[in-house]
Motif scaffolding. Structure first.
Motif, PDB file in Angstrom:
ATOM      1  N   GLU A   1       0.828  -1.206   0.000  1.00  0.00           N
ATOM      2  CA  GLU A   1       0.000   0.000   0.000  1.00  0.00           C
ATOM      3  C   GLU A   1       0.866   1.260   0.000  1.00  0.00           C
ATOM      4  N   SER A   2       0.662   2.122  -0.965  1.00  0.00           N
ATOM      5  CA  SER A   2       1.302   3.447  -1.030  1.00  0.00           C
ATOM      6  C   SER A   2       2.820   3.364  -1.114  1.00  0.00           C
ATOM      7  N   TYR A   3       3.361   2.247  -1.628  1.00  0.00           N
ATOM      8  CA  TYR A   3       4.819   2.180  -1.782  1.00  0.00           C
ATOM      9  C   TYR A   3       5.234   2.515  -3.213  1.00  0.00           C
ATOM     10  N   GLU A   4       6.284   3.342  -3.332  1.00  0.00           N
ATOM     11  CA  GLU A   4       6.903   3.623  -4.628  1.00  0.00           C
ATOM     12  C   GLU A   4       8.406   3.714  -4.437  1.00  0.00           C
ATOM     13  N   ASP A   5       9.163   3.212  -5.414  1.00  0.00           N
ATOM     14  CA  ASP A   5      10.613   3.402  -5.384  1.00  0.00           C
ATOM     15  C   ASP A   5      10.917   4.887  -5.406  1.00  0.00           C
ATOM     16  N   GLU A   6      11.956   5.293  -4.672  1.00  0.00           N
ATOM     17  CA  GLU A   6      12.366   6.694  -4.639  1.00  0.00           C
ATOM     18  C   GLU A   6      13.864   6.773  -4.888  1.00  0.00           C
ATOM     19  N   ALA A   7      14.232   7.357  -6.030  1.00  0.00           N
ATOM     20  CA  ALA A   7      15.644   7.430  -6.405  1.00  0.00           C
ATOM     21  C   ALA A   7      16.461   8.060  -5.279  1.00  0.00           C
ATOM     22  N   GLY A   8      17.548   7.390  -4.913  1.00  0.00           N
ATOM     23  CA  GLY A   8      18.423   7.904  -3.872  1.00  0.00           C
ATOM     24  C   GLY A   8      18.017   7.494  -2.467  1.00  0.00           C
ATOM     25  N   PHE A   9      16.834   6.851  -2.324  1.00  0.00           N
ATOM     26  CA  PHE A   9      16.381   6.484  -0.981  1.00  0.00           C
ATOM     27  C   PHE A   9      15.937   5.030  -0.873  1.00  0.00           C
ATOM     28  N   CYS A  10      15.037   4.555  -1.728  1.00  0.00           N
ATOM     29  CA  CYS A  10      14.554   3.182  -1.580  1.00  0.00           C
ATOM     30  C   CYS A  10      14.303   2.541  -2.943  1.00  0.00           C
ATOM     31  N   LYS A  11      14.468   1.211  -2.966  1.00  0.00           N
ATOM     32  CA  LYS A  11      14.275   0.458  -4.199  1.00  0.00           C
ATOM     33  C   LYS A  11      13.889  -0.977  -3.855  1.00  0.00           C
ATOM     34  N   SER A  12      12.854  -1.487  -4.484  1.00  0.00           N
ATOM     35  CA  SER A  12      12.472  -2.884  -4.358  1.00  0.00           C
ATOM     36  C   SER A  12      13.095  -3.637  -5.524  1.00  0.00           C
ATOM     37  N   ALA A  13      14.020  -4.562  -5.204  1.00  0.00           N
ATOM     38  CA  ALA A  13      14.769  -5.261  -6.248  1.00  0.00           C
ATOM     39  C   ALA A  13      14.382  -6.733  -6.280  1.00  0.00           C
ATOM     40  N   ASP A  14      14.383  -7.308  -7.482  1.00  0.00           N
ATOM     41  CA  ASP A  14      14.085  -8.725  -7.606  1.00  0.00           C
ATOM     42  C   ASP A  14      15.371  -9.545  -7.618  1.00  0.00           C
ATOM     43  N   PHE A  15      15.204 -10.865  -7.677  1.00  0.00           N
ATOM     44  CA  PHE A  15      16.355 -11.762  -7.585  1.00  0.00           C
ATOM     45  C   PHE A  15      17.333 -11.537  -8.732  1.00  0.00           C
ATOM     46  N   GLU A  16      16.807 -11.225  -9.914  1.00  0.00           N
ATOM     47  CA  GLU A  16      17.678 -11.026 -11.077  1.00  0.00           C
ATOM     48  C   GLU A  16      18.581  -9.817 -10.885  1.00  0.00           C
TER      49      GLU A  16
ATOM     50  N   LEU B   1      19.683  -8.682  -8.034  1.00  0.00           N
ATOM     51  CA  LEU B   1      20.710  -9.063  -7.059  1.00  0.00           C
ATOM     52  C   LEU B   1      21.793  -9.918  -7.710  1.00  0.00           C
ATOM     53  N   ARG B   2      21.390 -10.782  -8.642  1.00  0.00           N
ATOM     54  CA  ARG B   2      22.356 -11.612  -9.353  1.00  0.00           C
ATOM     55  C   ARG B   2      23.301 -10.741 -10.195  1.00  0.00           C
ATOM     56  N   LYS B   3      22.739  -9.713 -10.843  1.00  0.00           N
ATOM     57  CA  LYS B   3      23.560  -8.822 -11.678  1.00  0.00           C
ATOM     58  C   LYS B   3      24.616  -8.096 -10.845  1.00  0.00           C
ATOM     59  N   HIS B   4      24.296  -7.853  -9.575  1.00  0.00           N
ATOM     60  CA  HIS B   4      25.246  -7.178  -8.688  1.00  0.00           C
ATOM     61  C   HIS B   4      26.065  -8.165  -7.865  1.00  0.00           C
ATOM     62  N   ASP B   5      26.137  -9.428  -8.358  1.00  0.00           N
ATOM     63  CA  ASP B   5      26.958 -10.466  -7.714  1.00  0.00           C
ATOM     64  C   ASP B   5      26.574 -10.674  -6.251  1.00  0.00           C
ATOM     65  N   PHE B   6      25.291 -10.521  -5.952  1.00  0.00           N
ATOM     66  CA  PHE B   6      24.746 -10.771  -4.619  1.00  0.00           C
ATOM     67  C   PHE B   6      25.320  -9.832  -3.546  1.00  0.00           C
ATOM     68  N   VAL B   7      25.776  -8.694  -3.984  1.00  0.00           N
ATOM     69  CA  VAL B   7      26.164  -7.633  -3.051  1.00  0.00           C
ATOM     70  C   VAL B   7      24.887  -6.922  -2.605  1.00  0.00           C
ATOM     71  N   LEU B   8      24.782  -6.600  -1.298  1.00  0.00           N
ATOM     72  CA  LEU B   8      23.535  -6.061  -0.757  1.00  0.00           C
ATOM     73  C   LEU B   8      23.642  -4.606  -0.314  1.00  0.00           C
ATOM     74  N   THR B   9      24.601  -3.868  -0.832  1.00  0.00           N
ATOM     75  CA  THR B   9      24.768  -2.467  -0.484  1.00  0.00           C
ATOM     76  C   THR B   9      23.637  -1.641  -1.108  1.00  0.00           C
ATOM     77  N   PRO B  10      22.794  -0.967  -0.308  1.00  0.00           N
ATOM     78  CA  PRO B  10      21.645  -0.231  -0.867  1.00  0.00           C
ATOM     79  C   PRO B  10      22.005   0.774  -1.947  1.00  0.00           C
ATOM     80  N   GLY B  11      23.169   1.447  -1.811  1.00  0.00           N
ATOM     81  CA  GLY B  11      23.555   2.454  -2.788  1.00  0.00           C
ATOM     82  C   GLY B  11      23.624   1.929  -4.211  1.00  0.00           C
ATOM     83  N   ARG B  12      23.890   0.627  -4.389  1.00  0.00           N
ATOM     84  CA  ARG B  12      23.966   0.037  -5.720  1.00  0.00           C
ATOM     85  C   ARG B  12      22.601  -0.051  -6.387  1.00  0.00           C
ATOM     86  N   TYR B  13      21.554  -0.061  -5.575  1.00  0.00           N
ATOM     87  CA  TYR B  13      20.214  -0.298  -6.102  1.00  0.00           C
ATOM     88  C   TYR B  13      19.349   0.954  -6.156  1.00  0.00           C
TER      89      TYR B  13
END
Length: 562
Positions: free
Chosen positions: A484-499, A501-513
């Motif tokens: 409800e009421s969620y949207e990606d916000e550049a520079g703050f939040c991003k909902s990423a799928d498995f693909e 994460l795979r492209k980023h070699d399973f690195v979980l640093t938020p800044g990459r996404y």
């Protein structure tokens, strides 16, 4: 909190710390912490006892109450027999324990300590041994012994506190008159306010002192204290409303305190939550137990202080909420630990870094529908050395990672290491959580939040989160969970799928996404802006060269050789 309440507490903090700090000249911060907090605890249980005592006195005189004592059965309301009967009833232990108030024997009551702390310096005082059981007596010859005896008597009469209180005042290398001053100082704490009860005031004082001592102790202080704003953020995101709450590196119990605040704020019942904790350091384990006792929170901290890895105090526990701030990048943690320990389901953590050992220990104790929040150093999000990358990949492939939050720097009193929060769950399916929030199916998704630009500098050293910052991060997470009421916000939040994460070699640093926040368009074309700024830079370089020549001429004129 109302402005008047906050002002009252702020004035109280300033008064206590300024006054108490004057008495610290002969003790280091670690010793002084336990000296002060032990007395704060003693004052609290004594005040709680006095409040209950006053309630009982009124009830004994109220003919409509079940505890009513009819003065006609004695010598009238103003007679000695009636007064003695009430005094005798007031010493009945069950009247106190039935409402979860600690029974405080006479030699442990604050009034007794205040009246006797000067006497023992010049003479001798005799008190009964073993709390209220009577029998043998012993002589008290110092203020330190007076305090130790008071704590020992409380422990004796309250089995729940056995081994919890720090009875080392006799051993302190400090002028006995200073301890007497400290007793008199803590006696001035005004535990009354129009809209705050004594429990809330004392709890605030205790938490404030913990924070101040953490600052005073520096790096060592972080072993028992996690900044309140970080604890609040994790608690608000996880919402531990009902069920079992566990912290395997609990320090002084900050996560449990904030869980209680959260439950109370949302009109829940603290009795709906069961508290489990573990701590290796004995004195810190005692601090946590006193912290819980002050607030009337029932707890299970195991039989004793113990190493979480080699002596798990809750081996069969499966908790609904697991929260922790363990030591960052802990080395040589695995002495005596088997390589095939059942906790290492996703890979054997390296000997030189316990980050993924803590994480997997917490996962092992997490219930099938449970959620956990874990503070770790930023390196845990990207390191590929010594099996860490393999473990992180396995966690992602098993769809255990739910949310990653990157934190700003300077939040901690004890370290400048950049930190992040891992949020994991074993069930991303559609379900209803303990607060009644309907969660959507989140399988194959991870939310990334970059909070590095949030917060404010509350002094020259430490950063803190504002209430608005906490709300922004928390609501982003909950809105993503519910859809409800969620949207990606550049520079703050991003909902990423498995693909992704795979492209980023399973690195979980938020800044990459999350990417970079969009800049405002000032109307000037990029090419023209670059040409203008480049021209300005050339002019500034030329002016710098001119000034350097002028300075050299002036120095030569003064006789300096260059």
């Amino acid at each position: 909190m109302k402005t008047t309440e906050q002002q009252f507490l702020n004035n109280l903090e300033k008064k206590l710390w300024t006054s108490a700090d004057k008495l610290r000249s002969t003790l280091d911060a670690a010793q002084y912490k336990h000296t002060v907090l032990g007395l704060v605890f003693l004052k609290y249980v004594s005040d709680s006892f006095d409040i209950r005592r006053d309630e009982l006195t009124e009830q004994f005189k109220n003919e409509d109450h079940e505890y009513f004592l009819d003065p006609e059965e004695f010598d009238g309301a103003d007679g000695d027999e009636y007064a003695e009967a009430i005094a005798e009833e007031l010493e009945e232990r069950d009247y106190y324990t039935e409402v979860n108030v600690f029974w405080v024997p006479k030699q442990s009551r604050w009034e007794f300590l205040q009246n006797q702390n000067k006497v023992v310096i010049t003479g001798e005082l005799e008190v009964s041994e073993g709390g209220s059981s009577g029998g043998k007596t012993k002589k008290i010859r110092s203020v330190g012994q007076l305090i130790d005896n008071a704590l020992e008597a409380i422990e004796h009469d309250n089995p729940k506190l056995k081994g919890v209180l720090n009875k080392r005042y006799t051993q302190l290398q400090i002028d006995q008159s200073k301890l007497g001053e400290l007793i008199d100082l803590i006696a001035t704490v005004p535990f009354k306010h129009d809209s705050l009860d004594s429990k809330d005031i004392l709890g605030h004082v205790y938490e404030y002192f913990l924070g101040q001592f953490a600052l005073a102790e520096g790096k060592k202080g972080g072993q028992f204290y996690t900044p309140k704003s970080i604890v609040s953020l994790i608690v608000q995101m996880l919402e531990p409303f009902k069920g079992r709450v566990y912290d395997p590196a609990m320090g002084s119990g900050g996560f449990f305190v904030q869980s209680e605040h959260f439950i109370s704020a949302h009109k829940g019942r603290i009795g709906d939550v069961s508290i489990y904790g573990q701590e290796y350091n004995h004195t810190t384990w005692q601090l946590a137990a006193m912290n819980m006792a002050i607030r009337g929170i029932d707890f299970n901290f195991g039989k004793e202080p113990a190493n979480t890895y080699t002596n798990d105090q809750h081996p069969d526990l499966r908790a609904d909420f697991v929260m922790a701030n363990p030591p960052f990048n802990m080395k040589e943690w695995d002495t005596g630990i088997s390589d095939d320990d059942p906790r290492w389901q996703y890979g054997r953590p390296p000997s030189g870094n316990a980050n993924f050992a803590w994480l997997q220990h917490m996962l092992y104790h997490l219930a099938p529908n449970g959620s956990m929040g874990l503070l770790l150093a930023n390196g845990s999000m990207s390191s590929n050395t010594n099996n860490e990358g393999t473990i992180r990949k396995a966690l992602i492939e098993n769809d255990l990672v739910e949310c990653m939050v990157a934190l700003p720097g300077q939040l901690f009193t004890n370290t400048q290491i950049p930190a992040c929060i891992w949020f994991l769950t074993k069930n991303k399916n559609e379900r209803t959580n303990s607060r009644g929030r309907k969660l959507r199916n989140r399988k194959g998704e991870v939310l990334f939040i970059d909070a590095r630009n949030l917060g404010f500098m509350k002094d020259r050293v430490l950063r803190d989160f504002s209430a608005e910052d906490l709300t922004r991060v928390t609501e982003t997470y909950h809105n993503w969970q519910t859809g409800e009421s969620y949207e990606d916000e550049a520079g703050f939040c991003k909902s990423a799928d498995f693909e992704a994460l795979r492209k980023h070699d399973f690195v979980l640093t938020p800044g990459r996404y999350v990417g970079a926040a969009a800049e405002e368009d000032d109307g000037e074309p990029f090419a023209e802006k670059m040409a203008r700024l480049t021209g300005q830079l050339k002019e500034q370089f030329a002016e710098s060269d001119r000034l350097e020549i002028e300075i050299k001429k002036n120095l030569l004129g003064l006789g300096y050789e260059l």
